[in-house]
Design an enzyme around this catalytic site. Structure first.
Site, short mmCIF file in Angstrom:
data_model
loop_
_atom_site.label_atom_id
_atom_site.label_comp_id
_atom_site.label_asym_id
_atom_site.label_seq_id
_atom_site.Cartn_x
_atom_site.Cartn_y
_atom_site.Cartn_z
CE1 TYR A 50 43.96 33.29 27.60
CE2 TYR A 50 42.59 34.88 26.44
CZ TYR A 50 42.71 33.78 27.27
OH TYR A 50 41.59 33.18 27.75
CG ASP A 56 47.81 21.44 39.80
OD1 ASP A 56 48.40 22.29 40.50
OD2 ASP A 56 48.26 20.29 39.60
CG ASP A 99 34.59 30.52 33.14
OD1 ASP A 99 34.69 31.77 33.13
OD2 ASP A 99 34.11 29.87 32.19
C1 IPM Z 1 36.87 35.89 29.33
C2 IPM Z 1 36.57 35.20 28.03
C3 IPM Z 1 37.54 35.65 26.96
C4 IPM Z 1 38.93 35.20 27.37
C5 IPM Z 1 37.22 35.20 25.53
C6 IPM Z 1 35.84 35.59 25.10
C7 IPM Z 1 38.24 35.72 24.55
O1 IPM Z 1 36.56 33.81 28.20
O2 IPM Z 1 36.91 37.13 29.34
O3 IPM Z 1 37.06 35.20 30.33
O4 IPM Z 1 39.34 34.06 27.09
O5 IPM Z 1 39.63 35.99 28.00
MG MG Z 2 36.73 33.20 30.24
#
Ligand code: IPM
Ligand code: MG
Length: 365
Positions: free
Chosen positions: A140, A224, A252
């Site tokens: 990032y 993975d 997620d």
């Molecule tokens: C998260 C989100 C963020 C990330 C985005 C909105 C920048 O997906 O907090 O998981 O990628 O970290």
């Molecule tokens: Mg995210």
């Protein structure tokens, strides 16, 4: 003691879900907890006002408060903006400049929702895992990065996965500390089979374990395989520690185990400030969901649960956090659902969910 809180509702469904959190904050205020709440802009909302997704003044405020509570950032109307002023840059600046290296994403399956998941009931019933995502480094933020044009006119896009010993060790310590208060197990995830940064990650996490936390059970998994195991049998995990990008993906997946992305809160913690409290920002894991914004369809529970995490980790109000989480459990047990968790059945609006939580809190008080 007065707790200072900066609220940044942001974009899309952010303001709607945050409006319900404000009601919850006011309720606890009326019960005798003391909050000093200020509100400001982040993301596209800040860009519209100032031409930047986070103003310097807002950044200064964020550094000064006990905790920041953020809704969500982003939206299709900002897709064509220059990368440097995209809404997400505001969020990433907060994380980076506050040095919030440990992002705690608890995936807890509420009993009342266990039947609603896309996974089988016994796979997720009673699930309680914690993903600790490194939040201020890795791909990032790594340099070099960018899109450049080659001599032949073709283009190349570059991002750099980069981790130092200290960055890995400090987030590993956060994971081991949490594990000690939970199931005493940490699983570290990387791709040491293809990435040198993954090899370093694995070695450093092992070092912290061997030298500082030998009593905690540690295992390693390729990320993975970890994703697959999360869906196959998530209850094998207690605390998962992983890097910024893998943590984004895996959290997620974990969110969906709990029934909906609309249920998952998070805490992003840094080093202790002068008052002993960690630098902290709390945000739901879900995004700005522009497709449903402004229609009263959003689930405010992830954001309300994020406030519960603030009560616990920043304000030392563990009893209030328990009280709020218990009220949410009872509301769900009573079958009250927003659309995302209604499985096609009857559902209430965002503010009606807020009403239900407040009514339930009132009964317990
Ligand atoms: C998260 C989100 C963020 C990330 C985005 C909105 C920048 O997906 O907090 O998981 O990628 O970290
Ligand atoms: Mg995210």
């Amino acid at each position: 003691m007065t707790h200072s809180l900066l609220i940044l509702p942001g974009d899309g469904i952010g303001p709607e879900v945050m409006a319900e959190v404000r009601r919850v904050i006011d309720w606890f205020g009326a019960q005798g907890l003391s909050f000093e709440v200020s509100e400001d802009l982040v993301g596209g909302a800040a860009y519209d006002a100032h031409g930047k997704p986070l103003s310097d003044a807002t950044m200064e405020k964020a550094q000064a408060v006990d905790a920041v509570l953020l809704g969500a950032v982003g939206g299709p109307q900002y897709d064509d903006l220059d990368f440097s002023v995209k809404p997400e840059r505001g969020l990433l600046r907060l994380r980076k400049e506050m040095d919030l290296f440990a992002n705690l994403r608890p995936a807890v399956c509420f009993d009342a929702l266990a039947a609603d998941s896309s996974l089988k009931h016994d796979v997720i019933a009673g699930l309680d895992i914690m993903i600790v995502r490194e939040l201020t480094s890795g791909v990032y933020f790594g340099e070099p990065r960018g899109i450049t044009e080659m001599n032949d006119g073709s283009r190349v896009g570059v991002n750099t996965q980069r981790y130092t010993t200290d960055e890995i060790r400090r987030v590993a310590r956060s994971a081991f500390e949490l594990a000690k208060k939970r199931g005493n197990k940490v699983c570290s995830m990387e791709k040491a089979n293809v990435m040198e940064s993954g090899i370093l990650w694995r070695e450093e996490v092992q070092w912290v374990h061997d030298n500082e936390y030998p009593e905690v059970e540690l295992s390693h998994m390729y990320a993975d395989a970890g994703a697959m195991q999360l869906v196959r049998w998530p209850k094998q995990f207690d605390v998962i520690v992983t890097d910024n990008l893998f943590g984004d993906l895996l959290s997620d997946v974990a969110a969906m185990l709990t029934g909906s992305l609309g249920m998952l809160p998070s805490a992003s913690l840094g080093a202790p400030m002068a008052n002993g409290k960690p630098k902290a920002m709390y945000e739901p894991v879900h995004g700005s969901a522009p497709d449903i914004a402004g229609q009263g369809l959003a689930n405010p529970l992830a954001c309300i649960l994020s406030f519960a995490m603030a009560l616990r980790y920043s304000f030392n109000e563990g009893a209030a956090a328990d009280q709020l989480e218990a009220a949410i459990q009872r509301v769900l047990a009573a079958g009250i659902r927003t659309k995302d968790i209604a499985q096609g059945g009857a559902f209430v609006s965002t503010s009606e969910m807020g009403d239900a939580i407040l009514a339930e809190l009132g009964k317990g008080a």
